[in-house]
Design a protein around this motif. Structure first.
Motif, PDB file in Angstrom:
ATOM      1  N   THR A  27      42.269  47.065 -10.440  1.00 35.95           N
ATOM      2  CA  THR A  27      41.252  46.973  -9.396  1.00 35.95           C
ATOM      3  C   THR A  27      39.883  47.265 -10.001  1.00 35.95           C
ATOM      4  OG1 THR A  27      41.215  49.313  -8.743  1.00 35.95           O
ATOM      5  CG2 THR A  27      42.962  47.949  -7.797  1.00 35.95           C
ATOM      6  N   SER A  28      38.847  47.155  -9.164  1.00 33.96           N
ATOM      7  CA  SER A  28      37.483  47.418  -9.636  1.00 33.96           C
ATOM      8  C   SER A  28      37.241  48.902  -9.896  1.00 33.96           C
ATOM      9  CB  SER A  28      36.468  46.910  -8.605  1.00 33.96           C
ATOM     10  OG  SER A  28      36.658  47.558  -7.351  1.00 33.96           O
ATOM     11  N   ILE A  29      38.094  49.769  -9.361  1.00 34.57           N
ATOM     12  CA  ILE A  29      37.900  51.212  -9.569  1.00 34.57           C
ATOM     13  C   ILE A  29      38.854  51.780 -10.622  1.00 34.57           C
ATOM     14  CG2 ILE A  29      37.042  51.555  -7.223  1.00 34.57           C
ATOM     15  CD1 ILE A  29      39.789  52.759  -6.510  1.00 34.57           C
ATOM     16  N   GLY A  30      39.652  50.932 -11.225  1.00 31.58           N
ATOM     17  CA  GLY A  30      40.558  51.405 -12.260  1.00 31.58           C
ATOM     18  C   GLY A  30      41.909  50.716 -12.208  1.00 31.58           C
ATOM     19  N   GLU A  31      42.769  51.125 -13.126  1.00 34.55           N
ATOM     20  CA  GLU A  31      44.115  50.558 -13.235  1.00 34.55           C
ATOM     21  C   GLU A  31      45.125  51.670 -12.971  1.00 34.55           C
ATOM     22  OE1 GLU A  31      46.262  48.559 -16.934  1.00 34.55           O
ATOM     23  OE2 GLU A  31      44.600  47.323 -16.201  1.00 34.55           O
ATOM     24  N   PHE A  32      46.145  51.344 -12.158  1.00 34.28           N
ATOM     25  CA  PHE A  32      47.083  52.365 -11.719  1.00 34.28           C
ATOM     26  C   PHE A  32      48.525  51.875 -11.852  1.00 34.28           C
ATOM     27  CE2 PHE A  32      43.221  52.445  -9.104  1.00 34.28           C
ATOM     28  CZ  PHE A  32      42.711  53.688  -9.444  1.00 34.28           C
ATOM     29  N   VAL A  33      49.426  52.815 -12.123  1.00 31.06           N
ATOM     30  CA  VAL A  33      50.857  52.523 -12.140  1.00 31.06           C
ATOM     31  C   VAL A  33      51.381  52.618 -10.705  1.00 31.06           C
ATOM     32  CG1 VAL A  33      53.123  53.317 -12.942  1.00 31.06           C
ATOM     33  CG2 VAL A  33      51.144  53.363 -14.494  1.00 31.06           C
ATOM     34  N   ILE A  34      52.199  51.633 -10.317  1.00 32.23           N
ATOM     35  CA  ILE A  34      52.764  51.590  -8.968  1.00 32.23           C
ATOM     36  C   ILE A  34      54.287  51.641  -9.077  1.00 32.23           C
ATOM     37  CG2 ILE A  34      52.888  50.349  -6.776  1.00 32.23           C
ATOM     38  CD1 ILE A  34      50.057  51.153  -7.502  1.00 32.23           C
ATOM     39  N   ILE A  71      48.353  57.573 -14.558  1.00 34.60           N
ATOM     40  CA  ILE A  71      47.679  57.689 -13.265  1.00 34.60           C
ATOM     41  C   ILE A  71      48.429  56.769 -12.304  1.00 34.60           C
ATOM     42  CG2 ILE A  71      45.539  57.467 -11.985  1.00 34.60           C
ATOM     43  CD1 ILE A  71      45.537  59.633 -14.124  1.00 34.60           C
ATOM     44  N   ARG A  72      49.040  57.375 -11.302  1.00 32.70           N
ATOM     45  CA  ARG A  72      49.899  56.628 -10.390  1.00 32.70           C
ATOM     46  C   ARG A  72      49.253  56.545  -9.007  1.00 32.70           C
ATOM     47  NH1 ARG A  72      56.127  58.344 -10.365  1.00 32.70           N
ATOM     48  NH2 ARG A  72      55.677  58.063 -12.581  1.00 32.70           N
TER      49      ARG A  72
END
Length: 205
Positions: A27-34, A71-72
């Protein structure tokens, strides 16, 4: 809770508890593990849309002799608009050594029960040679299930969703293991998952 556009890359991993999926949301605010349980219904690929992020937190787990810190983000929902295939390079960037969330949850510290009853010792059972006429080294074949027995198992597995309609939406809040069993059973019953509507449909024969 925020809603933000992004792209979710999903990779399928074949684990001891069955196939499970891990995702990486850019995303525009960062990358996250789902690692939402409902991801296990999806095919491997890239999914674009709007994603409701309910929580962002750091998470750690051990695998292959190393500690992984990530970061999840936990999704509260998503509206998908486009689907594409995952390239080999993109798939390789998603770690193949991910810990199954079922194992991760099982290894989390659990509160000790107030009272624990001693486990009853169970003696091994042996076949009575006067009754069991199966020859040595021959594995008896399981008897085929009757239609009524199979329907009863399905009713137990799907609970309030039974009897199934032509369109089925699984409850992502159930136990992960149960959700995977429901997913696999729907596939065996000729249902197909529709990612854009996020539900299962009977495949026309």
């Amino acid at each position: 809770m925020i809603t933000i556009p992004g792209q979710l890359a999903i990779k399928t991993i074949h684990g001891k508890n069955g196939d499970f999926n891990v995702g990486r949301l850019a995303t525009s605010i960062g990358e996250f593990v789902i690692k939402n349980a409902e991801l296990d219904q999806y095919d491997e690929g890239k999914y674009e849309g709007d994603f409701v992020i309910a929580e962002i937190r750091p998470s750690t787990y051990n695998t292959g002799g190393r500690m992984v810190i990530e970061i999840r983000a936990h999704l509260g929902g998503m509206t998908l608009s486009n689907i594409d295939r995952l390239s080999k390079d993109e798939a390789s960037r998603l770690s193949p050594q991910e810990v199954d969330p079922i194992d991760e949850e099982a290894s989390a510290p659990q509160a000790a029960p107030a009272t624990a009853a001693p486990a009853a010792a169970t003696a091994p059972t042996f076949a009575d040679p006067l009754i069991d006429t199966t020859p040595f080294s021959v594995t008896p074949q399981p008897k085929p299930k009757s239609k009524a027995s199979a329907e009863q198992e399905d009713a137990t597995l799907f609970g309030a969703l039974w009897p199934l309609s032509e369109v089925v939406k699984l409850d992502a809040t159930v136990d992960r293991r149960v959700l995977r069993q429901q997913r696999d059973r729907l596939g065996a019953l000729s249902y197909e998952f529709a990612p854009l509507s996020q539900d299962w449909h009977v495949v026309a024969s």
